[in-house]
Design an enzyme around this catalytic site. Sequence first.
Site, PDB file in Angstrom:
ATOM      1  CG  HIS A 101      -7.123  -3.930  -4.762  1.00  0.00           C
ATOM      2  ND1 HIS A 101      -8.041  -3.275  -3.997  1.00  0.00           N
ATOM      3  CD2 HIS A 101      -6.853  -5.108  -4.126  1.00  0.00           C
ATOM      4  CE1 HIS A 101      -8.346  -4.035  -2.936  1.00  0.00           C
ATOM      5  NE2 HIS A 101      -7.628  -5.142  -2.998  1.00  0.00           N
TER       6      HIS A 101
ATOM      7  NE  ARG B 143      -4.013   3.172  -5.609  1.00  0.00           N
ATOM      8  CZ  ARG B 143      -4.732   2.790  -4.572  1.00  0.00           C
ATOM      9  NH1 ARG B 143      -4.607   3.388  -3.394  1.00  0.00           N
ATOM     10  NH2 ARG B 143      -5.592   1.783  -4.696  1.00  0.00           N
TER      11      ARG B 143
ATOM     12  NE  ARG C 196      -3.956   0.219   2.008  1.00  0.00           N
ATOM     13  CZ  ARG C 196      -5.095   0.423   1.333  1.00  0.00           C
ATOM     14  NH1 ARG C 196      -5.605  -0.543   0.584  1.00  0.00           N
ATOM     15  NH2 ARG C 196      -5.723   1.569   1.428  1.00  0.00           N
TER      16      ARG C 196
ATOM     17  CB  THR D  69      -7.364   6.048  -2.314  1.00  0.00           C
ATOM     18  OG1 THR D  69      -7.056   5.130  -1.279  1.00  0.00           O
ATOM     19  CG2 THR D  69      -8.496   5.526  -3.163  1.00  0.00           C
TER      20      THR D  69
HETATM   21  N1  LIG Z   1     -13.505   9.334  -4.265  1.00  0.00           N
HETATM   22  C1  LIG Z   1     -13.375   8.395  -5.202  1.00  0.00           C
HETATM   23  N2  LIG Z   1     -13.699   8.652  -6.478  1.00  0.00           N
HETATM   24  C2  LIG Z   1     -13.592   7.691  -7.431  1.00  0.00           C
HETATM   25  N3  LIG Z   1     -13.169   6.431  -7.201  1.00  0.00           N
HETATM   26  C3  LIG Z   1     -12.816   6.126  -5.938  1.00  0.00           C
HETATM   27  C4  LIG Z   1     -12.907   7.085  -4.866  1.00  0.00           C
HETATM   28  N4  LIG Z   1     -12.495   6.477  -3.719  1.00  0.00           N
HETATM   29  C5  LIG Z   1     -12.163   5.226  -4.052  1.00  0.00           C
HETATM   30  N5  LIG Z   1     -12.339   5.001  -5.377  1.00  0.00           N
HETATM   31  C6  LIG Z   1     -12.071   3.756  -6.103  1.00  0.00           C
HETATM   32  O1  LIG Z   1     -12.495   2.662  -5.295  1.00  0.00           O
HETATM   33  C7  LIG Z   1     -11.379   1.832  -4.984  1.00  0.00           C
HETATM   34  C8  LIG Z   1     -11.567   1.261  -3.593  1.00  0.00           C
HETATM   35  O2  LIG Z   1     -11.565   2.312  -2.667  1.00  0.00           O
HETATM   36  P1  LIG Z   1     -10.836   2.202  -1.269  1.00  0.00           P
HETATM   37  O3  LIG Z   1     -10.924   0.805  -0.770  1.00  0.00           O
HETATM   38  O4  LIG Z   1     -11.365   3.305  -0.407  1.00  0.00           O
HETATM   39  O5  LIG Z   1      -9.311   2.585  -1.622  1.00  0.00           O
HETATM   40  P2  LIG Z   1      -8.003   1.669  -1.756  1.00  0.00           P
HETATM   41  O6  LIG Z   1      -8.028   1.066  -3.139  1.00  0.00           O
HETATM   42  O7  LIG Z   1      -6.875   2.648  -1.600  1.00  0.00           O
HETATM   43  O8  LIG Z   1      -8.065   0.642  -0.652  1.00  0.00           O
HETATM   44  C9  LIG Z   1     -10.168   2.738  -5.165  1.00  0.00           C
HETATM   45  O9  LIG Z   1      -8.959   2.047  -5.400  1.00  0.00           O
HETATM   46  C10 LIG Z   1     -10.587   3.574  -6.345  1.00  0.00           C
HETATM   47  O10 LIG Z   1     -10.418   2.847  -7.563  1.00  0.00           O
HETATM   48 MG   LIG Z   2      -9.600  -0.734  -0.305  1.00  0.00          MG
END
Ligand SMILES: Nc1ncnc2c1ncn2[C@@H]1O[C@H](COP(=O)(O)OP(=O)(O)O)[C@@H](O)[C@H]1O
Ligand SMILES: [Mg+2]
Length: 183
Positions: free
Chosen positions: A125, A112, A92, A98
Site C-alpha cells: 500500500h 506489485r 507508488r 493496483t
Molecule cells: N478490482 C479490485 N479487485 C480486488 N481488490 C482490489 C481491486 N481494486 C483495489 N483492490 C484492493 O483495494 C486496495 C485499495 O484500492 P485502491 O486505493 O484503489 O488502490 P491503491 O492501493 O493502488 O491505492 C488495493 O491496493 C487492492 O488491495
Molecule cells: Mg489507495
Amino acid sequence: MISKKPLQLTLAILKPHVVKSPFALQKIRDIIIDNDFKVVRSRRTIITREEAEFFYADHKGKFFYNRLVTFVCSGPSDMHVLAGHDAIVKWRELMGPTKVYQAQYLAPNTIRGTFGLSDTRNAAHGSDSPESAEQEIKIFFKDFNTTKWYQIEEPFFSLGQVRFDPKAFVHIINEVDTTKSTI
Ligand SMILES: Nc1ncnc2c1ncn2[C@@H]1O[C@H](COP(=O)(O)OP(=O)(O)O)[C@@H](O)[C@H]1O
Ligand SMILES: [Mg+2]
Ligand SMILES: Nc1ccn([C@@H]2O[C@H](COP(=O)(O)OP(=O)(O)OP(=O)(O)O)[C@@H](O)[C@H]2O)c(=O)n1
C-alpha cells in the site's frame, strides 16, 4: 546545491502475504533503501478489523471490500513511515499498478508486478496524497505528530544526519555527542 524543499512523508504497508515471505520482504526492503527513502518509523502489527474498515472506508460497498478487509487482517503487516523527495509518487511508482495483471504486463519489475498475487493481495500500500498520508499515518502510528516531526526531526533527515538500523529497519537521528566536545 542543497534542496530546501522539505521531505515528504508517506505510509507504506507491506501486506500479510509479503510479511510471510522472507525473500519478498527482503527484496522490498532493499528497494526502499536503494531508492533513498529514509525510514522514519517501522512497526509490525496485525491490523484489526476496525482499523481495516476505517482505513478502507472509501471502498465500502465495492465487490472486493469484504475480501480486502479480511485479507489485510489475516496476518502481520509491516507499516513504514517513509520520507523522501516526492515520496508519495515515488513509492507508488515503485509499487506499480493496483491490478496485478496490469502490473505484471505493463510494469513487471515493480513491487506489485513481482510480488502481487491478485488484485487484492497486491503486496503493498502507498498513500495517494499528502492529506491521505497524514490521516493514514495517524491511524497506525497514534503517537506520531507530523507537525512536530517537521519541526524537530525533518532537518536531520533532510541533511542526512541519520544512521540506518537494519534490524529495526528504521533510520535514527545522529544525536550530537556532547561528551566528545573539545571546548
Ligand atoms: N478490482 C479490485 N479487485 C480486488 N481488490 C482490489 C481491486 N481494486 C483495489 N483492490 C484492493 O483495494 C486496495 C485499495 O484500492 P485502491 O486505493 O484503489 O488502490 P491503491 O492501493 O493502488 O491505492 C488495493 O491496493 C487492492 O488491495
Ligand atoms: Mg489507495
Ligand atoms: N465481480 C467482480 C469479480 C472480480 N473482478 C475482477 O477479477 C479479479 C479476480 O477475481 P477473483 O478471481 O475473485 O480474485 P482472486 O483470484 O480470488 O483473488 P483476490 O480475492 O485476492 O482478489 C478481481 O480481483 C477483480 O479485479 C471484477 O472486476 N468484478
